[in-house]
Design a protein around this motif. Structure first.
Motif, PDB file in Angstrom:
ATOM      1  N   VAL A   1      -2.760   4.834   3.893  1.00  0.00           N
ATOM      2  CA  VAL A   1      -2.654   3.971   2.755  1.00  0.00           C
ATOM      3  C   VAL A   1      -2.073   2.657   3.399  1.00  0.00           C
ATOM      4  O   VAL A   1      -0.879   2.703   3.778  1.00  0.00           O
ATOM      5  N   ARG A   2      -2.669   1.333   3.276  1.00  0.00           N
ATOM      6  CA  ARG A   2      -2.254   0.115   4.295  1.00  0.00           C
ATOM      7  C   ARG A   2      -1.749  -0.877   3.292  1.00  0.00           C
ATOM      8  O   ARG A   2      -2.311  -0.972   2.039  1.00  0.00           O
ATOM      9  N   TYR A   3      -1.011  -1.684   3.666  1.00  0.00           N
ATOM     10  CA  TYR A   3      -0.537  -2.838   3.098  1.00  0.00           C
ATOM     11  C   TYR A   3      -1.314  -4.091   3.522  1.00  0.00           C
ATOM     12  O   TYR A   3      -1.076  -4.459   4.714  1.00  0.00           O
ATOM     13  N   ARG A   4      -2.283  -4.510   2.832  1.00  0.00           N
ATOM     14  CA  ARG A   4      -3.133  -5.875   3.049  1.00  0.00           C
ATOM     15  C   ARG A   4      -3.691  -5.528   4.446  1.00  0.00           C
ATOM     16  O   ARG A   4      -3.850  -6.459   5.230  1.00  0.00           O
ATOM     17  N   ASN A   5      -4.101  -4.344   4.660  1.00  0.00           N
ATOM     18  CA  ASN A   5      -4.934  -4.022   5.874  1.00  0.00           C
ATOM     19  C   ASN A   5      -4.127  -4.200   7.209  1.00  0.00           C
ATOM     20  O   ASN A   5      -4.634  -4.147   8.168  1.00  0.00           O
ATOM     21  N   ILE A   6      -2.790  -4.100   7.152  1.00  0.00           N
ATOM     22  CA  ILE A   6      -2.048  -4.507   8.509  1.00  0.00           C
ATOM     23  C   ILE A   6      -0.901  -3.496   8.646  1.00  0.00           C
ATOM     24  O   ILE A   6      -1.121  -2.779   9.699  1.00  0.00           O
ATOM     25  N   ILE A   7      -0.339  -3.100   7.558  1.00  0.00           N
ATOM     26  CA  ILE A   7       0.811  -2.216   7.697  1.00  0.00           C
ATOM     27  C   ILE A   7       0.406  -0.911   7.175  1.00  0.00           C
ATOM     28  O   ILE A   7       0.002  -0.720   6.083  1.00  0.00           O
ATOM     29  N   SER A   8       0.627   0.258   7.965  1.00  0.00           N
ATOM     30  CA  SER A   8       0.555   1.518   7.344  1.00  0.00           C
ATOM     31  C   SER A   8       1.673   1.992   6.525  1.00  0.00           C
ATOM     32  O   SER A   8       2.695   2.209   7.182  1.00  0.00           O
ATOM     33  N   ALA A   9       1.419   2.316   5.282  1.00  0.00           N
ATOM     34  CA  ALA A   9       2.441   2.555   4.300  1.00  0.00           C
ATOM     35  C   ALA A   9       2.915   4.147   4.260  1.00  0.00           C
ATOM     36  O   ALA A   9       3.851   4.575   4.100  1.00  0.00           O
ATOM     37  N   ILE A  10       1.677   4.663   4.089  1.00  0.00           N
ATOM     38  CA  ILE A  10       1.631   6.090   3.987  1.00  0.00           C
ATOM     39  C   ILE A  10       0.702   6.568   5.034  1.00  0.00           C
ATOM     40  O   ILE A  10      -0.405   6.224   4.860  1.00  0.00           O
ATOM     41  N   GLY A  11       0.997   7.669   5.535  1.00  0.00           N
ATOM     42  CA  GLY A  11       0.405   8.259   6.627  1.00  0.00           C
ATOM     43  C   GLY A  11      -0.912   9.430   5.802  1.00  0.00           C
ATOM     44  O   GLY A  11      -0.553   9.682   4.738  1.00  0.00           O
ATOM     45  N   LYS A  12      -1.824   9.727   6.590  1.00  0.00           N
ATOM     46  CA  LYS A  12      -3.055  10.308   6.232  1.00  0.00           C
ATOM     47  C   LYS A  12      -2.322  11.634   5.915  1.00  0.00           C
ATOM     48  O   LYS A  12      -1.734  12.363   6.587  1.00  0.00           O
TER      49      LYS A  12
END
Length: 263
Positions: free
Chosen positions: A187-198
């Motif tokens: 789950v990414r923030y603005r397609n830049i930062i991974s907020a939550i892993g798979k």
């Protein structure tokens, strides 16, 4: 750090399920039944709330602080949480009388396939008085049967984060129902930062009949990086999102139950 702070404070989990029915009913359940279902962490206040038809909803942090016992009906649910081992965890408990809710498993199964069960959850009002919803979008991509289980692949959008895919597994056997959702991608923030892993976000619900009652128990959890100065705020934000989802879902459940009786 400001971006990471915003991610976690705005983060929520698909959950799990249920909160307050429109008309609460007094629950008749014996002490011995409660002792079988729950451990010593179920307080006297919790018991009073459950017998009054209310919900017990707690941010417990880790699975070891949960109130449910490991019995045949809860074993699969507990095993699912252990696999993820979340460090932010919420538990929800509710007891309903079996009478007047005989078709509860059918109603819940159908409800979880409706997009409105996700996209119409009110979360807060902005400065203009407009309702902001917990989910911006929920689109079912596929529904398959696998060894008696129903597997749903669904795309979710939770602003300000990007779309993610959830794998929903449900199983219905008579008076037993099991639901699990896990994210299958980051789950990414603005397609830049991974907020939550798979696979690090999970919602699990177990519903089963015990004596004259339905026992509803659910977990919502996520495993994230620990920030000592943010953990309490993350837990509070996470708890509020779970609670909002539960309020809406129980109201929706009451509506569907009433419609089922009238038909």
């Amino acid at each position: 750090m400001k971006i990471m702070k915003r991610i976690f404070l705005r983060f929520f989990l698909i959950f799990s399920m249920f909160f307050s029915l429109q008309a609460q009913k007094s629950i008749k359940i014996m002490d011995g039944e409660l002792n079988y279902l729950f451990n010593e962490r179920l307080t006297g206040r919790d018991i009073i709330a459950l017998r009054n038809g209310e919900v017990v909803c707690n941010s417990i942090g880790k699975l070891k602080y949960s109130r449910i016992n490991e019995i045949p009906e809860t074993r699969k649910m507990l095993a699912s949480i252990k696999k993820v081992n979340p460090n932010h965890l919420v538990e929800i408990i509710k007891i309903l009388p079996y009478k007047d809710f005989e078709n509860l498993t059918d109603i819940i199964s159908a409800m979880l396939k409706e997009s409105e069960s996700y996209t119409k959850v009110p979360f807060y009002y902005d400065d203009d008085g407009r309702i902001r919803y917990l989910y911006s979008d929920a689109t079912i991509e596929s529904i398959e049967l696998e060894n008696g289980r129903e597997i749903i692949t669904e795309r979710f959008l939770m602003r300000p984060l990007d779309y993610f895919t959830g794998r929903i597994e449900s199983e219905q056997l008579g008076n037993y129902y099991f639901y699990q959702m896990r994210n299958t991608d980051k789950v990414r923030y603005r397609n830049i930062i991974s907020a939550i892993g798979k696979g690090k976000m999970i919602a699990v619900i177990t519903l089963f009949r015990y004596g004259d009652n339905w026992i509803i128990y659910a977990f919502g959890g996520v495993d994230t990086i620990r920030f000592p100065f943010l953990n309490k705020r993350i837990d509070n934000a996470f708890y509020r999102r779970i609670k909002a989802f539960c309020f809406f879902t129980f109201e929706r459940l009451a509506e569907l139950s009433s419609a089922d009786e009238e038909s």
